[in-house]
Design a protein around this motif. Structure first.
Motif, short mmCIF file in Angstrom:
data_model
loop_
_atom_site.label_atom_id
_atom_site.label_comp_id
_atom_site.label_asym_id
_atom_site.label_seq_id
_atom_site.Cartn_x
_atom_site.Cartn_y
_atom_site.Cartn_z
N GLY A 26 1.41 -2.66 2.11
CA GLY A 26 2.51 -2.57 1.15
C GLY A 26 3.85 -2.44 1.84
N GLN A 66 -0.27 -7.50 3.64
CA GLN A 66 0.62 -7.01 2.59
C GLN A 66 -0.13 -6.11 1.61
OE1 GLN A 66 1.97 -10.86 1.23
NE2 GLN A 66 3.97 -10.61 2.20
N ASN A 67 -1.33 -6.51 1.24
CA ASN A 67 -2.12 -5.73 0.30
C ASN A 67 -2.52 -4.38 0.89
OD1 ASN A 67 -1.99 -7.82 -1.55
ND2 ASN A 67 -4.00 -8.66 -1.02
#
Length: 273
Positions: free
Chosen positions: A176, A172-173
Motif C-alpha cells: 500500500g 502495491q497490494n
C-alpha cells in the motif's frame, strides 16, 4: 570503527513541494513512450542519411566521393537517439509495466529498444557490404563503426531487469502506502527495503537512501524486495518478486550510525538499530 551516516532523501510526489536532491516523481509513462518513439524515428532517419552518404547522395565535408566523416557522424547520432529512446522506453515500462501472461509479447514489449537498435544498424551494414562502388577501406571502417554502435545500442536497449504489471500490482497490494527504502548504486541497486536500518541497505556504496512508495521505487529501478526484509516481515505476503540476478551479498554489518531524514522543511535523526 568510524561512525557511518547516510542521508535519507524523500522521494518527491507531484506538487508536494519537497526539496529533492536525487529522487524523482514517478512520471508519465505515455509521455516517456512518445519521447522514445520520436527519438527512434530520428535515429532511423540518421541511418537513412548514412546510407545516402555511402551512395554519394549527401556530401557535407567532402565533394565527389564517399564522405566517410558524414557517414560516421550520422551513425554516431543514430546511436545517441536510439540509446535515449531505449532508456525512455525502459523507464516507462517500470512505471506502467506490461502483463507477463503472454511471455512472447512481454519479451518483445520490454525489448523493443533492442529490436529498434537492430533495425537502426543491421540494414546499413548489409547495404555497405553489398555496395560495389565503395572501396574496401571505406567498407571496413563504416561496417566496424556500425557494428560497434549496434553492440552498444543493443546492450542499452536490452531489458536486463524486466518487471510485469502482476509484480507491481502484488507489491502495491501488499505494501500500500507503506514507505520503502532504496539506493541508486551499490550492491542493492535493484532492491527496495522495508526497514531503513536493513544492514544490506546501510552497507551499500551510496551516501543517500531514497524513500517513498513502492511505485516510486519501481520507477527508479528498485523492483525487488530485499530478501532479508521479506524474511523479517513474514506478515507481508503475496509479493511476486522480480529476479534481478544479483542476489543478496553476504556483507558484514558495520557499526551502527545515525540516519538523517531530510524533507523540505524539517530534518530528524533516527538511530539505526
Amino acid at each position: 570503527m568510524a561512525e557511518k551516516k547516510k542521508k535519507i532523501v524523500q522521494s518527491q510526489s507531484t506538487g508536494d513541494g519537497t526539496v529533492i536532491q536525487a529522487a524523482k516523481p514517478v512520471g508519465n509513462a505515455t509521455g516517456l513512450r512518445i519521447g522514445a518513439i520520436v527519438c527512434w524515428i530520428l535515429g532511423l532517419a540518421c541511418e537513412v542519411f548514412a546510407i545516402l552518404a555511402i551512395f554519394e547522395k549527401i556530401h557535407i565535408f567532402k565533394q565527389g566521393a564517399i564522405d566517410l566523416v558524414s557517414v560516421i557522424g550520422f551513425l554516431v547520432i543514430d546511436l545517441i537517439f536510439v540509446a535515449i529512446g531505449s532508456l525512455l522506453w525502459k523507464k516507462s515500462n517500470r512505471i506502467d509495466p506490461a502483463s507477463e501472461k503472454n511471455k512472447v509479447k512481454f519479451w518483445l514489449w520490454n525489448n523493443l529498444g533492442l529490436i529498434i537498435t537492430a533495425v537502426a544498424f543491421i540494414p546499413f551494414i548489409v547495404i555497405v557490404l553489398t555496395n560495389k562502388n565503395a572501396d574496401k577501406k571505406t567498407k571496413t571502417i563504416a561496417v566496424v563503426v556500425a557494428a560497434v554502435a549496434l553492440l552498444i545500442g543493443g546492450l542499452i536497449g536490452y531489458e536486463w531487469n524486466p518487471v510485469s504489471s502482476e509484480q507491481l500490482q502484488a507489491a502495491q497490494n501488499a505494501l500500500g502506502d507503506t514507505p520503502v527504502f532504496w539506493t541508486v548504486n551499490g550492491s542493492t541497486v535493484h532492491k527496495y527495503h522495508i526497514d531503513s536500518d536493513c544492514y544490506h541497505l546501510n552497507n551499500a556504496k551510496s551516501d543517500e537512501i531514497h524513500t517513498g512508495t513502492v511505485e516510486q521505487a519501481f520507477a527508479e529501478n528498485a523492483t525487488a524486495l530485499c530478501k532479508t526484509c521479506q524474511k523479517k516481515h513474514q506478515e507481508i505476503g503475496g509479493i511476486n518478486n522480480v529476479d534481478t540476478g544479483d542476489g543478496v551479498k553476504n556483507v558484514e554489518t558495520e557499526a551502527a550510525g545515525s540516519i538523517d531524514i531530510v524533507t523540505d522543511d524539517t530534518s530528524a535523526s533516527t538511530e539505526a538499530e
